[in-house]
Each structure stands twice: as C-alpha cells, then as structure tokens.
Design an enzyme around this catalytic site. Structure first.
Site, PDB file in Angstrom:
ATOM      1  N   ASP A 138       0.839  -1.108  -0.193  1.00  0.00           N
ATOM      2  CA  ASP A 138      -0.064   0.002  -0.038  1.00  0.00           C
ATOM      3  C   ASP A 138       0.931   1.324   0.091  1.00  0.00           C
ATOM      4  O   ASP A 138       1.564   1.616   1.062  1.00  0.00           O
ATOM      5  CB  ASP A 138      -0.771  -0.064   1.415  1.00  0.00           C
ATOM      6  CG  ASP A 138      -1.954   1.005   1.151  1.00  0.00           C
ATOM      7  OD1 ASP A 138      -2.360   1.540   0.071  1.00  0.00           O
ATOM      8  OD2 ASP A 138      -2.573   1.206   2.200  1.00  0.00           O
ATOM      9  N   HIS A 145      -3.471  13.914   0.883  1.00  0.00           N
ATOM     10  CA  HIS A 145      -3.890  12.853   2.156  1.00  0.00           C
ATOM     11  C   HIS A 145      -2.852  12.873   3.186  1.00  0.00           C
ATOM     12  O   HIS A 145      -3.039  12.889   4.297  1.00  0.00           O
ATOM     13  CB  HIS A 145      -4.169  11.591   1.422  1.00  0.00           C
ATOM     14  CG  HIS A 145      -4.384  10.142   2.733  1.00  0.00           C
ATOM     15  ND1 HIS A 145      -5.132  10.550   3.398  1.00  0.00           N
ATOM     16  CD2 HIS A 145      -3.469   9.524   3.012  1.00  0.00           C
ATOM     17  CE1 HIS A 145      -5.121   9.365   4.268  1.00  0.00           C
ATOM     18  NE2 HIS A 145      -4.067   8.792   3.926  1.00  0.00           N
ATOM     19  N   GLU A 210     -10.673   4.195   2.961  1.00  0.00           N
ATOM     20  CA  GLU A 210      -9.713   4.913   2.205  1.00  0.00           C
ATOM     21  C   GLU A 210      -9.919   4.588   0.779  1.00  0.00           C
ATOM     22  O   GLU A 210      -9.988   3.557   0.373  1.00  0.00           O
ATOM     23  CB  GLU A 210      -8.332   4.425   2.486  1.00  0.00           C
ATOM     24  CG  GLU A 210      -7.916   4.830   3.954  1.00  0.00           C
ATOM     25  CD  GLU A 210      -6.479   4.844   4.493  1.00  0.00           C
ATOM     26  OE1 GLU A 210      -5.865   5.528   5.144  1.00  0.00           O
ATOM     27  OE2 GLU A 210      -5.828   3.642   3.996  1.00  0.00           O
ATOM     28  N   GLU A 212      -9.026   4.119  -2.798  1.00  0.00           N
ATOM     29  CA  GLU A 212      -7.792   4.013  -3.422  1.00  0.00           C
ATOM     30  C   GLU A 212      -8.157   3.309  -4.743  1.00  0.00           C
ATOM     31  O   GLU A 212      -9.166   2.873  -4.932  1.00  0.00           O
ATOM     32  CB  GLU A 212      -7.049   3.254  -2.378  1.00  0.00           C
ATOM     33  CG  GLU A 212      -6.781   3.515  -1.104  1.00  0.00           C
ATOM     34  CD  GLU A 212      -5.175   2.893  -0.479  1.00  0.00           C
ATOM     35  OE1 GLU A 212      -4.250   2.255  -1.192  1.00  0.00           O
ATOM     36  OE2 GLU A 212      -5.350   2.702   0.847  1.00  0.00           O
ATOM     37  N   ASP A 244      -9.431   0.432   1.370  1.00  0.00           N
ATOM     38  CA  ASP A 244      -8.361   0.022   2.384  1.00  0.00           C
ATOM     39  C   ASP A 244      -9.181   0.345   4.031  1.00  0.00           C
ATOM     40  O   ASP A 244      -8.685   1.306   4.481  1.00  0.00           O
ATOM     41  CB  ASP A 244      -7.108   0.685   2.228  1.00  0.00           C
ATOM     42  CG  ASP A 244      -5.950   0.331   3.098  1.00  0.00           C
ATOM     43  OD1 ASP A 244      -6.118  -0.887   3.954  1.00  0.00           O
ATOM     44  OD2 ASP A 244      -5.070   1.127   3.537  1.00  0.00           O
ATOM     45  N   ARG A 248      -8.815   3.695  12.771  1.00  0.00           N
ATOM     46  CA  ARG A 248      -7.892   4.810  13.125  1.00  0.00           C
ATOM     47  C   ARG A 248      -7.759   4.711  14.561  1.00  0.00           C
ATOM     48  O   ARG A 248      -6.331   5.396  14.946  1.00  0.00           O
ATOM     49  CB  ARG A 248      -8.829   6.107  12.895  1.00  0.00           C
ATOM     50  CG  ARG A 248      -9.190   6.150  11.636  1.00  0.00           C
ATOM     51  CD  ARG A 248      -7.933   6.393  10.509  1.00  0.00           C
ATOM     52  NE  ARG A 248      -8.303   6.385   9.040  1.00  0.00           N
ATOM     53  CZ  ARG A 248      -7.599   6.205   8.219  1.00  0.00           C
ATOM     54  NH1 ARG A 248      -6.351   5.751   8.339  1.00  0.00           N
ATOM     55  NH2 ARG A 248      -7.817   6.695   6.847  1.00  0.00           N
ATOM     56  N   GLN A 251      -4.751   2.208  14.721  1.00  0.00           N
ATOM     57  CA  GLN A 251      -3.692   2.775  14.017  1.00  0.00           C
ATOM     58  C   GLN A 251      -2.926   3.683  14.833  1.00  0.00           C
ATOM     59  O   GLN A 251      -1.618   3.695  15.007  1.00  0.00           O
ATOM     60  CB  GLN A 251      -4.062   3.403  12.547  1.00  0.00           C
ATOM     61  CG  GLN A 251      -3.190   3.898  11.654  1.00  0.00           C
ATOM     62  CD  GLN A 251      -3.533   4.665  10.721  1.00  0.00           C
ATOM     63  OE1 GLN A 251      -4.920   4.395  10.158  1.00  0.00           O
ATOM     64  NE2 GLN A 251      -2.911   5.213   9.851  1.00  0.00           N
ATOM     65  N   LYS A 264      -5.188  -2.134   9.447  1.00  0.00           N
ATOM     66  CA  LYS A 264      -5.647  -2.086   8.108  1.00  0.00           C
ATOM     67  C   LYS A 264      -5.620  -3.598   7.536  1.00  0.00           C
ATOM     68  O   LYS A 264      -5.553  -3.719   6.300  1.00  0.00           O
ATOM     69  CB  LYS A 264      -4.661  -1.198   7.250  1.00  0.00           C
ATOM     70  CG  LYS A 264      -4.705   0.096   7.526  1.00  0.00           C
ATOM     71  CD  LYS A 264      -3.507   1.065   7.010  1.00  0.00           C
ATOM     72  CE  LYS A 264      -3.880   2.365   7.186  1.00  0.00           C
ATOM     73  NZ  LYS A 264      -4.754   3.003   6.482  1.00  0.00           N
ATOM     74  N   THR A 268      -9.781  -5.586   3.142  1.00  0.00           N
ATOM     75  CA  THR A 268      -9.488  -4.695   2.005  1.00  0.00           C
ATOM     76  C   THR A 268     -10.482  -5.276   0.857  1.00  0.00           C
ATOM     77  O   THR A 268     -10.405  -6.289   0.530  1.00  0.00           O
ATOM     78  CB  THR A 268      -8.143  -4.736   1.520  1.00  0.00           C
ATOM     79  OG1 THR A 268      -7.220  -4.495   2.902  1.00  0.00           O
ATOM     80  CG2 THR A 268      -7.971  -3.617   0.553  1.00  0.00           C
ATOM     81  N   GLU A 384     -10.399  12.508   7.392  1.00  0.00           N
ATOM     82  CA  GLU A 384      -9.998  13.927   6.900  1.00  0.00           C
ATOM     83  C   GLU A 384     -11.496  14.669   6.639  1.00  0.00           C
ATOM     84  O   GLU A 384     -11.273  16.039   7.198  1.00  0.00           O
ATOM     85  CB  GLU A 384      -9.261  13.792   5.553  1.00  0.00           C
ATOM     86  CG  GLU A 384      -8.097  13.027   5.756  1.00  0.00           C
ATOM     87  CD  GLU A 384      -7.622  12.989   4.236  1.00  0.00           C
ATOM     88  OE1 GLU A 384      -7.462  13.884   3.327  1.00  0.00           O
ATOM     89  OE2 GLU A 384      -7.375  11.710   3.675  1.00  0.00           O
TER      90      GLU A 384
HETATM   91  O1  LIG Z   1       0.195   9.537   7.668  1.00  0.00           O
HETATM   92  C1  LIG Z   1      -0.073   8.473   8.438  1.00  0.00           C
HETATM   93  O2  LIG Z   1       0.783   8.103   9.554  1.00  0.00           O
HETATM   94  C2  LIG Z   1      -1.070   7.282   8.135  1.00  0.00           C
HETATM   95  C3  LIG Z   1      -1.419   7.256   6.831  1.00  0.00           C
HETATM   96  C4  LIG Z   1      -2.458   6.227   6.505  1.00  0.00           C
HETATM   97  O3  LIG Z   1      -3.263   5.615   7.255  1.00  0.00           O
HETATM   98  C5  LIG Z   1      -2.423   5.996   5.077  1.00  0.00           C
HETATM   99  C6  LIG Z   1      -2.105   4.771   4.521  1.00  0.00           C
HETATM  100  O4  LIG Z   1      -2.626   3.612   4.730  1.00  0.00           O
HETATM  101  C7  LIG Z   1      -1.508   4.795   3.081  1.00  0.00           C
HETATM  102  C8  LIG Z   1      -2.675   5.581   2.214  1.00  0.00           C
HETATM  103  O5  LIG Z   1      -3.651   5.044   2.108  1.00  0.00           O
HETATM  104  O6  LIG Z   1      -2.250   6.660   1.878  1.00  0.00           O
HETATM  105 CA   LIG Z   2      -4.126   2.970   2.639  1.00  0.00          CA
HETATM  106 MG   LIG Z   3      -6.623  -3.037   4.408  1.00  0.00          MG
END
Ligand SMILES: O=C(O)/C=C/C(=O)CC(=O)CC(=O)O
Ligand SMILES: [Ca+2]
Ligand SMILES: [Mg+2]
Length: 438
Positions: A138, A145, A210, A212, A244, A248, A251, A264, A268, A384
């Site tokens: 990914d 973003h 997400e 994508e 995706d 959060r 994460q 993640k 997917t 976002e």
């Molecule tokens: O900036 C971060 O710490 C995290 C970013 C993401 O969650 C994004 C990721 O999975 C990649 C993307 O989809 O752009």
């Molecule tokens: Ca992603």
């Molecule tokens: Mg995923």
C-alpha cells in the site's frame, strides 16, 4: 506509454446494443477483465470481459477457437480461475486479445455468431478476487492525504521530510483482500482511549474508509533486477478500485515506529473489474509537481512520466446508512475527486518498489494510497472529512457520521470521461460493516 490505436476510436459501436448506451461503464473501448461464474452455481470461476451489461466468458471463447495466435493464447490463459497466467503473458498478448475482442464485438463483425453464445448477463454472475495476490503493497501517493492525515496524527510535523523524495509505502496483508459486495466484521483491537493510562482491547470505535486504486502487476522482474521507469508500465496489467478499510483508533496507538499493522489488515475490498492501462491511454495527464518542489532522483524521473504519467480517473464515494436504506435506498455522495492529483505515478511506484532488487510477481497488488484531492470535498477518508471526527458529516434526513457504524455500506466508483474519447468505467467497489464478533 501506450499509443492510441483503433481500439480507442470513440466512434466504435458494438453489435451488443447495451454496450452503446451513453454513460455506460463498459463500452467496446473499455474491455476490462474479471473472474466470474453464474451466481449460486458450483461452476468454476474463469476470466471474463465486460461488454455493456454482459460478461464475455473467455473460457468459452477460448474453447470455441474464435481467435488465433497471441489472442487465442491470452484467451486460453484467461480461462483459469485466477488471471495470474494472463497477467504473466505481458503487454503484447494483452494487446492482441484486446484488438481481437474489439474487432469481433464491433457492429458488423463476422465474429458475432460465435461470440453471442459466450455472453452471460452481469446481473446473473458473482465475482471473485481476480488474482492470487502473492504480495500487497500500500503506497501513500496523495500529498493532500499525507498532509491532512499527518496534521491529525502529527500536528507538529504533518508532512515528513522524505515525502517529496520517496514514494512511501508499507507491506500490506494479501489474505484478507475480498471482492465487492462483501461484508466484514468490525475489527477488535488494542487502543489507548483519550486520557487513559493504559490501553484496552475492544471493537474499533473509529472505523474508516480509504478511497484508493488497486494496481495489478502483470509480468514480474527477476530478483536483483530493478525495473526502470521507462519499462515500468510494461509490468502493469491494469487498475481497479480499492477500499483500504482502516481502524483509526488502533492505528493511532500501534503505528509508531513501524507503520500500520492490524489497523488495516482485517479487510480490503476490490472492485471485480480490472481496467487495462491500454484502455486508459486517452486519459493520460501531465504529472503535477509544483515547480519549487525537488525534482525526483533520476530512477524516478522520465520525460514521458512528467508529460503523461498521471491518469485522470474520476472517483466518487457513496455512503448508505441503515436509515437511508430504510428510507428508500438513496446513498449520500461524500467525496468526488480524481486520481490526477496524485504526487507519485504508477510508473514511479514500480521503479521505486524494485530499485533494491525486490522481485514483483504476476498478480501482486499495489494500493495507490488514499486519493484525496486538494479541496476538502475531495478528501478520500472520513478522518479527513470530519477533522478527526470533530466535525461529523451531515447526511440527508438529519443523520450524522464521524466514523462508520454497523450496517453502513460504502461504494466507491470510478470512471474516465471527456469530449472526444469514449467513457471508461470501473464499475463499483462495495462493502458493508457487520457488527464486531461477540
Ligand atoms: O500518515 C500516517 O501516519 C498514516 C497514513 C495512512 O493511514 C494512510 C495509508 O494507509 C496509506 C494511504 O492510504 O495513503
Ligand atoms: Ca491505505
Ligand atoms: Mg486494508
């Protein structure tokens, strides 16, 4: 880069009337690939091509011996339950099959009688993940973003200094990739609630999407041999939609210092149709890199990549909540954007992924990264759109959403459209959130 040829002619029409409908995703200029079978039957999955409201069964086409040479070899390779063998054949074979299909499906074509029995209505089929995906990577190619989410996760340091030099990515999880229409259970995970001294384990409270694109690798490269940016696109079979799903809260707690892990890897979702790079040739666009940004290092740079490395694929996200479903089924559109805003191109992703000698294999999948555009209406993730959940989205009927609730269905759509070229659609990528397992 692909040149325009007779298969792109916007004046082409098919003998199959549904392929000529204005605004349809699958005119004769598209011809995307999926694997399918008649729904609810024990039939083997096999490759098919979308045309109008039908799927052309490539196993049946190969068995009927309608084509010859490279086109027949490609149809035979596409008869399997996964498209890896077709992907491994490379661009000359894909192109030969596309040309043969385009000629046989045209108005007045001699192939009509042989191909008509190979059609199956799309509303009677089910799809599967189109390839055995050995590895899934990914990327993070939208600077919008990266900046928006960086501001939420790292307020002092939103865009890290490597961003404009390195196409950032992480190794994703292939086993949990599913196909459009899937439901998946809300993941359980470890999170650190605000103000708490210790983490807890429980159902994710901040479940996100997400928006994508998925990029399928065709021919691989030998381990130790980098793919140059000039050769890169010859290794790309085509593009689909990819959601995706992201936890959060999991994460935010787990991602430092090694990046996303369980936040993640639970699900997917892919759209079934893979649109070839050849079909997308009319929609190439110049790469938009601000003049005062550093120029990419030579292995990530070429004149062609600067001139037409981007793709103008329009993207949309629709959200259907249980309440909207009960009220009649009209989903709310929560994002519109285009892939042309990405900072790094498909060719740059391939060149970067292999610069260390890493071998890509047929059927490997790249995620583009969340494709947020420059304006707030173009944000490709709820985190976002809602400023980290602080400003919920107002939905029709007075409902609000910060993050996804159980029963929510999210549908991604993609298409290319402009005067003087045929519309190229991607179909849809749909997934539904089920309650966490008790
Ligand atoms: O900036 C971060 O710490 C995290 C970013 C993401 O969650 C994004 C990721 O999975 C990649 C993307 O989809 O752009
Ligand atoms: Ca992603
Ligand atoms: Mg995923």
């Amino acid at each position: 880069m692909t040149l325009l040829n007779e298969t792109h002619d916007p004046a082409l029409r098919s003998w199959l009337a549904s392929a000529n409908t204005a605004g349809g995703d699958f005119p004769i200029q598209n011809l995307p690939f999926a694997v399918f079978r008649r729904a609810g039957t024990p039939e083997a999955f096999r490759g098919g091509v979308a045309i109008g409201d039908q799927v052309l069964d490539l196993a049946a086409v190969a068995a009927a011996g309608v084509f010859a040479g490279d086109a027949q070899a490609a149809a035979r390779a596409a008869s399997e339950a996964k498209l890896n063998a077709l992907m491994a054949l490379g661009p000359a074979a894909w192109s030969a099959l596309r040309l043969a299909l385009s000629r046989a499906l045209r108005e007045g074509a001699a192939g009509q009688a042989a191909l008509r029995p190979c059609l199956v209505p799309q509303d009677r089929v089910e799809y599967d993940v189109p390839a055995r995906i050995g590895d899934y990577t990914d990327f993070y190619t939208s600077i919008h973003h990266a900046t928006n989410i960086g501001r939420l996760f790292r307020p002092d340091n939103p865009l890290l200094p490597n961003y404009k030099w390195v196409p950032i990515g992480y190794h994703g999880r292939a086993s949990s990739i599913g196909i459009s229409g899937q439901g998946f259970h809300r993941p359980v995970g470890q999170t650190l609630p605000a103000g708490a001294a210790q983490p807890v384990v429980g159902p994710c409270q901040r479940l996100d999407i997400e928006l994508e694109l998925g990029i399928f690798i065709g021919q691989g490269n030998a381990q130790g041999e980098a793919v140059t940016i000039t050769q890169a696109e010859a290794h790309v079979f085509g593009i689909c939609l990819l959601n995706d799903w992201s936890a959060r809260d999991v994460q935010a707690w787990e991602y430092q210092p090694l990046g996303p892990f369980l936040s993640k890897s639970f699900a997917t979702t892919l759209s079934p149709w893979i649109v070839t790079l050849e079909a997308l040739a009319p929609y190439r666009a110049p790469l938009q890199r601000p003049a005062d940004d550093p120029q990419p290092l030579p292995y990530l740079d070429s004149e062609a990549n600067r001139r037409e490395g981007a793709l103008d694929i329009q993207l949309q996200v629709d959200l259907l909540t249980p309440r909207l479903r009960e009220a009649g089924g009209e989903a709310a559109t929560i994002c519109r954007t285009s892939y042309r805003h990405a900072y790094w191109t498909v060719a740059q992703m391939v060149a970067h992924h292999t610069v260390n000698g890493c071998n890509l294999q047929p059927g490997d999948l790249f995620g583009s990264g969340t494709l947020s555009g420059p304006t707030p209406q173009e944000a490709g993730a709820l985190i976002e759109m809602t400023q980290g959940g602080k400003q919920p989205l107002a939905l029709p009927g007075g409902e609000q959403r910060s993050f996804l609730l159980d029963g929510d269905t999210v549908t991604l759509r993609g298409w290319c459209e402009k005067p003087g070229a045929a519309r190229i659609g991607f179909g849809e990528c749909r997934g539904t959130v089920l309650p966490a397992r008790g």
